[in-house]
Design a protein around this motif. Sequence first.
Motif, mmCIF file in Angstrom:
data_model
loop_
_atom_site.group_PDB
_atom_site.id
_atom_site.type_symbol
_atom_site.label_atom_id
_atom_site.label_comp_id
_atom_site.label_asym_id
_atom_site.label_seq_id
_atom_site.Cartn_x
_atom_site.Cartn_y
_atom_site.Cartn_z
ATOM 1 N N LEU A 1 0.826 -1.207 0.000
ATOM 2 C CA LEU A 1 0.000 0.000 0.000
ATOM 3 C C LEU A 1 0.861 1.258 0.000
ATOM 4 C CD1 LEU A 1 -2.717 -1.073 2.604
ATOM 5 C CD2 LEU A 1 -3.006 -0.876 0.129
ATOM 6 N N ASN A 2 1.930 1.252 0.798
ATOM 7 C CA ASN A 2 2.811 2.421 0.834
ATOM 8 C C ASN A 2 3.398 2.719 -0.538
ATOM 9 O OD1 ASN A 2 2.573 3.262 3.455
ATOM 10 N ND2 ASN A 2 4.460 2.326 4.192
ATOM 11 N N THR A 3 3.853 1.679 -1.240
ATOM 12 C CA THR A 3 4.459 1.914 -2.551
ATOM 13 C C THR A 3 3.423 2.397 -3.563
ATOM 14 O OG1 THR A 3 4.198 -0.409 -3.243
ATOM 15 C CG2 THR A 3 6.248 0.186 -2.123
ATOM 16 N N MET A 4 2.184 1.949 -3.446
ATOM 17 C CA MET A 4 1.135 2.432 -4.340
ATOM 18 C C MET A 4 0.854 3.917 -4.119
ATOM 19 S SD MET A 4 -1.588 -0.754 -4.395
ATOM 20 C CE MET A 4 -2.703 0.083 -5.519
ATOM 21 N N GLU A 5 1.067 4.375 -2.888
ATOM 22 C CA GLU A 5 0.823 5.774 -2.560
ATOM 23 C C GLU A 5 2.055 6.643 -2.758
ATOM 24 O OE1 GLU A 5 -0.700 5.942 1.393
ATOM 25 O OE2 GLU A 5 -2.543 4.858 0.921
ATOM 26 N N GLY A 6 3.159 6.033 -3.227
ATOM 27 C CA GLY A 6 4.377 6.791 -3.456
ATOM 28 C C GLY A 6 5.209 7.009 -2.208
ATOM 29 N N GLN A 7 4.920 6.256 -1.149
ATOM 30 C CA GLN A 7 5.686 6.393 0.077
ATOM 31 C C GLN A 7 6.843 5.390 0.099
ATOM 32 O OE1 GLN A 7 3.216 6.635 3.673
ATOM 33 N NE2 GLN A 7 1.421 6.953 2.385
ATOM 34 N N ARG A 8 7.617 5.411 1.182
ATOM 35 C CA ARG A 8 8.768 4.523 1.292
ATOM 36 C C ARG A 8 8.348 3.064 1.293
ATOM 37 N NH1 ARG A 8 13.375 5.853 5.542
ATOM 38 N NH2 ARG A 8 14.062 3.936 4.504
ATOM 39 N N ARG A 9 9.242 2.220 0.798
ATOM 40 C CA ARG A 9 8.990 0.779 0.711
ATOM 41 C C ARG A 9 9.240 0.141 2.079
ATOM 42 N NH1 ARG A 9 13.093 -2.624 -2.793
ATOM 43 N NH2 ARG A 9 14.160 -2.541 -0.792
ATOM 44 N N GLU A 10 8.274 0.320 2.981
ATOM 45 C CA GLU A 10 8.379 -0.228 4.324
ATOM 46 C C GLU A 10 6.984 -0.478 4.880
ATOM 47 O OE1 GLU A 10 10.584 2.847 6.303
ATOM 48 O OE2 GLU A 10 8.773 3.973 6.818
ATOM 49 N N PRO A 11 6.856 -1.406 5.844
ATOM 50 C CA PRO A 11 5.527 -1.748 6.367
ATOM 51 C C PRO A 11 4.978 -0.678 7.293
ATOM 52 C CG PRO A 11 7.229 -2.977 7.532
ATOM 53 C CD PRO A 11 7.925 -2.259 6.414
ATOM 54 N N ARG A 12 3.661 -0.748 7.490
ATOM 55 C CA ARG A 12 2.988 0.158 8.413
ATOM 56 C C ARG A 12 2.724 -0.553 9.738
ATOM 57 N NH1 ARG A 12 -1.925 2.399 4.479
ATOM 58 N NH2 ARG A 12 -0.593 3.289 2.836
ATOM 59 N N GLN A 13 2.524 0.245 10.769
ATOM 60 C CA GLN A 13 2.094 -0.315 12.045
ATOM 61 C C GLN A 13 0.655 -0.808 11.909
ATOM 62 O OE1 GLN A 13 3.663 -0.807 14.845
ATOM 63 N NE2 GLN A 13 5.462 0.498 14.862
ATOM 64 N N ARG A 14 0.358 -1.929 12.557
ATOM 65 C CA ARG A 14 -1.003 -2.458 12.587
ATOM 66 C C ARG A 14 -1.391 -2.752 14.026
ATOM 67 N NH1 ARG A 14 0.631 -6.402 7.703
ATOM 68 N NH2 ARG A 14 2.586 -5.976 8.738
ATOM 69 N N PRO A 15 -2.632 -2.369 14.483
ATOM 70 C CA PRO A 15 -3.684 -1.684 13.723
ATOM 71 C C PRO A 15 -3.343 -0.224 13.431
ATOM 72 C CG PRO A 15 -4.319 -1.934 16.041
ATOM 73 C CD PRO A 15 -3.014 -2.657 15.876
ATOM 74 N N PRO A 16 -4.124 0.405 12.501
ATOM 75 C CA PRO A 16 -5.278 -0.149 11.801
ATOM 76 C C PRO A 16 -4.857 -1.110 10.686
ATOM 77 C CG PRO A 16 -4.829 2.050 10.993
ATOM 78 C CD PRO A 16 -3.872 1.822 12.130
ATOM 79 N N PHE A 17 -5.689 -2.100 10.466
ATOM 80 C CA PHE A 17 -5.453 -3.056 9.393
ATOM 81 C C PHE A 17 -6.026 -2.510 8.080
ATOM 82 C CE2 PHE A 17 -5.292 -5.478 13.300
ATOM 83 C CZ PHE A 17 -4.166 -6.267 13.108
ATOM 84 N N PRO A 18 -5.559 -3.029 6.943
ATOM 85 C CA PRO A 18 -6.031 -2.505 5.652
ATOM 86 C C PRO A 18 -7.546 -2.519 5.486
ATOM 87 C CG PRO A 18 -4.089 -3.851 5.316
ATOM 88 C CD PRO A 18 -4.467 -4.011 6.770
ATOM 89 N N THR A 19 -8.227 -3.503 6.079
ATOM 90 C CA THR A 19 -9.686 -3.534 5.954
ATOM 91 C C THR A 19 -10.348 -2.374 6.697
ATOM 92 O OG1 THR A 19 -9.677 -5.131 7.779
ATOM 93 C CG2 THR A 19 -9.916 -6.008 5.550
ATOM 94 N N GLU A 20 -9.578 -1.723 7.584
ATOM 95 C CA GLU A 20 -10.091 -0.542 8.294
ATOM 96 C C GLU A 20 -9.592 0.748 7.635
ATOM 97 O OE1 GLU A 20 -10.003 -2.372 12.793
ATOM 98 O OE2 GLU A 20 -8.120 -1.837 11.824
#
Length: 321
Positions: A83-102
């Motif tokens: 998701l980050n790379t699709m938005e043009g952000q750095r290639r790294e994971p996000r903290q969860r929660p929130p999860f993508p379904t949220e």
Amino acid sequence: MEGVPHRLIEGAIIAAYASDVHEAYIYINAEANLSADRMQIAIEQAYANGLLGDSVLSSGYALEMQIVRGAGGYVCGDETTLLNTMEGQRREPRQRPPFPTEAGLWGQPTVINNAETLSSVPYILANGADAFAAIGTEDDKGTKIISLSGAVLHGGLVEVPMGTTLREIIYDMGGGTPGDAELTAIAVGGPSSGIFPVSMLDTPIKPGFIHESGVMLGAGGVIALDDSVSIVDMMRKLAAYNANESCGKCTPCREGTPRMVELVDNLISGQASVSDLDELRQLAELVNAASLCGLGQAAGNPVLSVLHFFGDELAMMANRS
């Protein structure tokens, strides 16, 4: 994607309709050019035949679909990194929660599925759940696409029922080892999994972990290793790959993965002690337990599996130093 791209598109359309969403993206690895080319042609054909667009099959339901090319790197397999790379952000994971379904793409609820999962959906709807459940075992239904390579006569992709053994995959489908080569080990699941000895050939494949030492089916890679390949060298290749692919966001993965490679190098060069093997095990367990995303959480598995199955060999190497 290369052979039956419309099956994936159909599965994605069904999933989108069931979720009542109107935008779909197919995220394809930056290096998978043939897959991207054929998927693009298939999407254009789907639009031309009314399967995508303002009114899918004149139903009034609208769905737009497009391809997004990956940013490159193993870590992009993590859904939030994607998701980050699709938005043009750095290639790294996000903290969860929130999860993508949220809160997913652009902060909107987002459903993310593997292409292999979506490709099973049309078969289930066309033939019924019972027909799909009849494939595989009592506990693990359906099929898995296996990527077979290494010391086999016939490498490639093969779709097999869950419960198929590694022996059947390597010998019945892969034709066994070429010439006088002797099978010595099997690397299963890719860099986030581990290495089996030949004694584990009759292990059946199933989702998730197939052995407590950290070996899991993962993306379905199976590499047959013969006596020309050192088990320790293979462990180092897998460990080094994970270290190189680390995005560097979380400390355990950023610092721990190269340290594991360093310890393995010491072992290979004859500079390791038995206490280094203890450190290697502890480090692999720590990286797995404390990392943020799936890459780091499985980065220790190659080391842990080799320590489990080939520990005596490693101890002999350490004792010689």
